[in-house]
Scaffold this motif. Structure first.
Motif, PDB file in Angstrom:
ATOM      1  N   GLU A 116     -34.252  -1.712   7.697  1.00  0.00           N
ATOM      2  CA  GLU A 116     -33.329  -2.839   7.523  1.00  0.00           C
ATOM      3  C   GLU A 116     -32.034  -2.321   6.910  1.00  0.00           C
ATOM      4  N   THR A 117     -30.910  -2.913   7.318  1.00  0.00           N
ATOM      5  CA  THR A 117     -29.608  -2.546   6.763  1.00  0.00           C
ATOM      6  C   THR A 117     -28.851  -3.809   6.379  1.00  0.00           C
ATOM      7  N   SER A 118     -28.255  -3.806   5.215  1.00  0.00           N
ATOM      8  CA  SER A 118     -27.537  -4.984   4.726  1.00  0.00           C
ATOM      9  C   SER A 118     -26.216  -5.163   5.450  1.00  0.00           C
ATOM     10  N   PRO A 119     -25.598  -6.337   5.324  1.00  0.00           N
ATOM     11  CA  PRO A 119     -24.221  -6.523   5.829  1.00  0.00           C
ATOM     12  C   PRO A 119     -23.254  -5.622   5.056  1.00  0.00           C
ATOM     13  N   ASN A 120     -22.021  -5.537   5.533  1.00  0.00           N
ATOM     14  CA  ASN A 120     -20.977  -4.813   4.805  1.00  0.00           C
ATOM     15  C   ASN A 120     -20.670  -5.542   3.495  1.00  0.00           C
ATOM     16  N   LEU A 121     -20.664  -4.800   2.405  1.00  0.00           N
ATOM     17  CA  LEU A 121     -20.488  -5.400   1.090  1.00  0.00           C
ATOM     18  C   LEU A 121     -19.394  -4.687   0.310  1.00  0.00           C
ATOM     19  N   VAL A 122     -18.580  -5.465  -0.378  1.00  0.00           N
ATOM     20  CA  VAL A 122     -17.639  -4.904  -1.342  1.00  0.00           C
ATOM     21  C   VAL A 122     -18.314  -5.030  -2.709  1.00  0.00           C
ATOM     22  N   LEU A 123     -18.757  -3.929  -3.245  1.00  0.00           N
ATOM     23  CA  LEU A 123     -19.553  -3.971  -4.474  1.00  0.00           C
ATOM     24  C   LEU A 123     -18.709  -4.305  -5.693  1.00  0.00           C
ATOM     25  N   SER A 124     -17.522  -3.715  -5.787  1.00  0.00           N
ATOM     26  CA  SER A 124     -16.645  -3.971  -6.928  1.00  0.00           C
ATOM     27  C   SER A 124     -15.196  -3.746  -6.511  1.00  0.00           C
ATOM     28  N   PHE A 125     -14.287  -4.327  -7.256  1.00  0.00           N
ATOM     29  CA  PHE A 125     -12.866  -4.249  -6.911  1.00  0.00           C
ATOM     30  C   PHE A 125     -12.053  -4.763  -8.087  1.00  0.00           C
ATOM     31  N   ALA A 126     -10.736  -4.692  -7.976  1.00  0.00           N
ATOM     32  CA  ALA A 126      -9.847  -5.160  -9.035  1.00  0.00           C
ATOM     33  C   ALA A 126      -9.297  -6.539  -8.698  1.00  0.00           C
ATOM     34  N   VAL A 127      -9.207  -7.381  -9.712  1.00  0.00           N
ATOM     35  CA  VAL A 127      -8.632  -8.717  -9.552  1.00  0.00           C
ATOM     36  C   VAL A 127      -7.615  -8.946 -10.668  1.00  0.00           C
ATOM     37  N   TYR A 128      -6.834 -10.004 -10.532  1.00  0.00           N
ATOM     38  CA  TYR A 128      -5.957 -10.418 -11.619  1.00  0.00           C
ATOM     39  C   TYR A 128      -6.012 -11.936 -11.748  1.00  0.00           C
ATOM     40  N   ARG A 129      -5.690 -12.429 -12.933  1.00  0.00           N
ATOM     41  CA  ARG A 129      -5.615 -13.864 -13.144  1.00  0.00           C
ATOM     42  C   ARG A 129      -4.367 -14.406 -12.455  1.00  0.00           C
ATOM     43  N   GLN A 130      -4.526 -15.512 -11.772  1.00  0.00           N
ATOM     44  CA  GLN A 130      -3.400 -16.105 -11.050  1.00  0.00           C
ATOM     45  C   GLN A 130      -2.236 -16.389 -11.991  1.00  0.00           C
ATOM     46  N   GLY A 131      -2.547 -16.670 -13.247  1.00  0.00           N
ATOM     47  CA  GLY A 131      -1.503 -16.979 -14.224  1.00  0.00           C
ATOM     48  C   GLY A 131      -0.909 -15.768 -14.910  1.00  0.00           C
ATOM     49  N   THR A 132      -1.360 -14.571 -14.537  1.00  0.00           N
ATOM     50  CA  THR A 132      -0.808 -13.360 -15.145  1.00  0.00           C
ATOM     51  C   THR A 132       0.669 -13.224 -14.779  1.00  0.00           C
ATOM     52  N   GLU A 133       1.460 -12.781 -15.723  1.00  0.00           N
ATOM     53  CA  GLU A 133       2.889 -12.610 -15.480  1.00  0.00           C
ATOM     54  C   GLU A 133       3.112 -11.758 -14.233  1.00  0.00           C
ATOM     55  N   PRO A 134       3.834 -12.273 -13.232  1.00  0.00           N
ATOM     56  CA  PRO A 134       4.030 -11.557 -11.959  1.00  0.00           C
ATOM     57  C   PRO A 134       4.554 -10.137 -12.112  1.00  0.00           C
ATOM     58  N   SER A 135       5.420  -9.903 -13.094  1.00  0.00           N
ATOM     59  CA  SER A 135       5.986  -8.562 -13.266  1.00  0.00           C
ATOM     60  C   SER A 135       4.902  -7.548 -13.623  1.00  0.00           C
ATOM     61  N   ARG A 136       3.895  -7.985 -14.379  1.00  0.00           N
ATOM     62  CA  ARG A 136       2.790  -7.081 -14.734  1.00  0.00           C
ATOM     63  C   ARG A 136       1.953  -6.759 -13.509  1.00  0.00           C
ATOM     64  N   VAL A 137       1.679  -7.771 -12.719  1.00  0.00           N
ATOM     65  CA  VAL A 137       0.901  -7.558 -11.493  1.00  0.00           C
ATOM     66  C   VAL A 137       1.645  -6.618 -10.555  1.00  0.00           C
TER      67      VAL A 137
END
Length: 311
Positions: A235-256
């Motif tokens: 058996e083989t699982s579907p394609n998975l993204v195990l981990s990644f980077a996110v940001y808070r939508q309210g984070t100051e845009p210049s920092r993002v």
């Protein structure tokens, strides 16, 4: 798969980079006020790494980002890294707005994204893409060719906390064939401290089956062709993204934007490329919700099945 080589490489990079940056701090820099960007990381991302090794890795990573921004964009920044050991700690940091960019596993993202308006930013290119898969293995001589054959057999797997998708995928498999829970379906579940040990357990016929990352299985097969001849994938699982980077939508845009600017080019510098090797990825690429669709579908199915069982 944590090897001695990776541990030695990590400590060498830590020593070299920390000495370099301590020296560099004595040099004259431009007088602009440094922009602080707070980086958070879930310890689960580092799987079987020791906490001190994981902490060393993120400190070096922050210094690389800081140096590259100064050299490439003439931006004076201070990246402040922090490790989180639980989803509760991550939630608390998000609640207090103490983190700008967060390295997180998909199950934790799934649980927190709506409440904290998390936006996908980057994922690591593993081989040719950002996806991983899990595989269910049996021995060629066992006569076990499908999931139904594994009833009351023995299963070997790595530590569930470090590999949360194993139980999620297996639960979906069992539900699809109207089977019971993992604990009742298998006669015994052996938890291995190291992922390769689950493969060896099947190879040496100590366990009837095992679940591991496909990449781990491929590497072990390359190192030991006898395993490739003796152990098969059923058996083989579907394609998975195990981990990644996110940001808070309210984070100051210049920092993002600062983070995005420097992260996309990390692999183009020698320092950046070296630390990416420690993380075992080729480069960072920008992602969106669309790239996470197959992973989300598996999580949706898992919770749908779980809610059915509760009724």
């Amino acid at each position: 798969m944590k090897t001695l080589f990776h541990k030695i490489s990590l400590m060498v990079f830590v020593t070299i980079f920390m000495n370099y940056f301590l020296f560099a701090q004595g040099k004259e820099e431009n007088q602009q006020t440094a922009t602080q960007i707070r980086l958070g990381y879930s310890t689960i991302i580092f799987q079987d790494s020791k906490p001190e090794d994981a902490n060393a890795a993120i400190v070096v990573w922050a210094k690389v980002l800081q140096k590259n921004l100064l050299l490439e964009y003439n931006k004076k920044t201070e990246f402040i890294p922090h490790l989180y050991t639980s989803i509760e700690a991550i939630q608390d940091a998000l609640q207090k707005k103490e983190v700008d960019i967060l390295g997180i596993t998909f199950p934790d993202y799934y649980a927190l994204k709506e409440k904290f308006h998390l936006v996908p930013a980057f994922a690591g290119l593993i081989d040719e893409n950002i996806y991983s898969q899990y595989v269910l293995l049996t021995h060629n001589d066992s006569g076990l060719d499908n999931l139904a054959n594994l009833s009351q057999k023995t299963l070997a797997q790595p530590i569930p906390k470090q590999n949360p998708f194993i139980d999620i995928w297996l639960s979906n498999l069992l539900s699809s064939q109207k089977k019971t829970t993992k604990e009742l379906f298998f006669s015994k579940v052996s938890i291995e401290d190291r992922e390769p040990n689950a493969i060896y357990s099947v190879f040496f016929k100590k366990s009837d089956c095992a679940i591991v990352l496909k990449k781990t299985f491929d590497v072990i097969c390359m190192l030991n062709p006898q395993i490739k001849k003796s152990v098969k994938v059923i058996e083989t699982s579907p394609n998975l993204v195990l981990s990644f980077a996110v940001y808070r939508q309210g984070t100051e845009p210049s920092r993002v934007k600062l983070f995005i600017d420097v992260a996309k080019g990390t692999h183009l510098t020698s320092d950046g490329n070296n630390i990416l090797k420690v993380f075992r990825i080729k480069k960072l690429i920008e992602i969106s919700e669309k790239d996470l669709e197959s992973t989300k579908q598996m999580m949706d199915l898992y919770y749908k099945n779980r809610n059915k069982r509760k009724k």
